[in-house]
Design a protein around this motif. Structure first.
Motif, short mmCIF file in Angstrom:
data_model
loop_
_atom_site.label_atom_id
_atom_site.label_comp_id
_atom_site.label_asym_id
_atom_site.label_seq_id
_atom_site.Cartn_x
_atom_site.Cartn_y
_atom_site.Cartn_z
N CYS A 128 0.85 -1.20 0.00
CA CYS A 128 0.00 0.00 0.00
C CYS A 128 0.88 1.25 0.00
CB CYS A 128 -0.97 -0.01 1.18
SG CYS A 128 -0.17 0.04 2.78
N ASN A 131 2.19 2.62 3.67
CA ASN A 131 2.96 1.82 4.61
C ASN A 131 3.99 0.98 3.84
OD1 ASN A 131 3.72 0.71 7.00
ND2 ASN A 131 1.76 -0.27 7.47
N HIS A 136 0.29 -6.52 1.57
CA HIS A 136 -1.03 -6.97 1.99
C HIS A 136 -1.40 -8.19 1.15
CE1 HIS A 136 -2.47 -3.81 4.62
NE2 HIS A 136 -2.14 -2.87 3.76
N CYS A 191 -3.93 -0.96 9.31
CA CYS A 191 -2.86 -0.32 8.54
C CYS A 191 -3.29 1.12 8.27
CB CYS A 191 -2.69 -1.09 7.22
SG CYS A 191 -1.36 -0.45 6.18
N CYS A 193 -3.40 2.67 5.73
CA CYS A 193 -4.13 2.81 4.46
C CYS A 193 -5.61 2.47 4.62
CB CYS A 193 -3.51 1.92 3.38
SG CYS A 193 -3.89 0.17 3.56
ZN LIG Z 1 -1.90 -0.82 4.07
#
Ligand SMILES: [Zn+2]
Length: 305
Positions: A128, A131, A136, A191, A193
């Protein structure tokens, strides 16, 4: 970060039977992106092609991204001034290894995005934008588990184990609890995101069969790569793990860029391996241009048993 409709994607591969490449090319073409194939060209010709066509995204292995940067330096091409803004890398762990990643980003002046997949199951993980240096799992397609490769018990958050995948949705060849052989760390499901998909910090850490027991330590080649790639003056390296004697010996050959030859770099690498990884390696400098270069998956680790 999102790809924009006017992004120009470059695939500097030889168009061989390498599934990851074909799926990437096909997916990008289907989404209507300008896709530039780089088969049948030398690395120098690929660089000129890339510049001539204003490429903005390059898809390749981490090793090949560094190799292209090395060729660019020799040819006097400044990639930082090129229009490339992203590199999407896969096929090896490098995209999430801090040293390798920052070396690629510095050489290209562009952001790296890691990606992983397996021929047996398909594309598996994405990074992502918020991060970096982790993947993921695409949980719309996979049920992931992480297990201890020996006991087969589930690994807990923060622990390292083997990634096991089930992809019931894959047309024609679903797999149930497929042991990937990839070593990963179990991360959080939260996260920055906003995604709740399982995150693997550091991406793919290596292969379960890459792990070497070295004088009481479990040793992963990716840990060594992380140390070596922090030296920007190292163009290539090779590792030999010699287990023929009573005590395993780790030998590292490093090939500096020509400007850094004979600069006591072997000593500095030796010290950093000792300080960071707590073991001793025999480090030897070899002449520029000696070690093999790789276009796809690199083979830098040699094990003698
Ligand atoms: Zn993420």
């Amino acid at each position: 970060m999102r790809l924009q409709p006017d992004d120009r994607l470059f695939f500097p591969f030889s168009f061989g039977p390498y599934l990851g490449f074909w799926t990437a090319f096909d997916a990008a073409a289907r989404r209507g992106f300008f896709c530039l194939p780089g088969g049948g060209l030398s690395s120098t010709a690929r660089l000129r092609f890339l510049l001539d066509h204003g490429v903005t995204v390059v898809l390749c292995t981490p090793t090949y991204a560094l190799h292209l940067a090395e060729i660019a330096r020799k040819e006097g091409i400044d990639l930082v001034r090129s229009s490339v803004r992203y590199l999407i890398v896969a096929g090896e762990p490098g995209g999430s290894i801090a040293g390798t990643r920052s070396s690629i980003e510095a050489n290209w002046g562009a952001r790296v995005f890691d990606h992983c997949g397996l021929t047996e199951v398909g594309p598996v993980g994405i990074e992502c934008p918020e991060n970096p240096a982790g993947l993921h799992i695409l949980e719309t397609e996979y049920l992931p588990e992480v297990i201890d490769p020996k006991t087969e018990e589930h690994a807990l958050p923060g622990e390292t184990g083997e990634l096991v995948l089930t992809n019931l949705g894959r047309w024609g060849s679903p797999l149930i609890r497929y042991r990937t052989g990839d070593l990963v760390q179990v991360g959080a499901r939260s996260c920055p995101c906003g995604s709740g998909w399982l995150r693997l910090p550091g991406g793919i850490l290596g292969r379960t069969d890459d792990m070497v027991h070295l004088r009481g330590n479990n040793f992963y080649p990716s840990a060594l790569e992380n140390v070596i790639r922090r030296f920007r003056e190292i163009a290539e390296y090779r590792v030999e793990i010699d287990q023929t004697g009573a005590l395993a010996v780790l030998r590292v050959e490093i090939e500096p860029v020509p400007a850094a030859a004979h600069s006591e770099i072997a000593d500095r690498v030796h010290k950093m391996i000792r300080d960071e990884l707590s073991f001793r390696a025999e480090v030897k400098e070899v002449a520029p241009g000696t070690l093999p270069r790789f276009e796809l998956k690199a083979r830098r680790i040699l094990v003698r048993k």
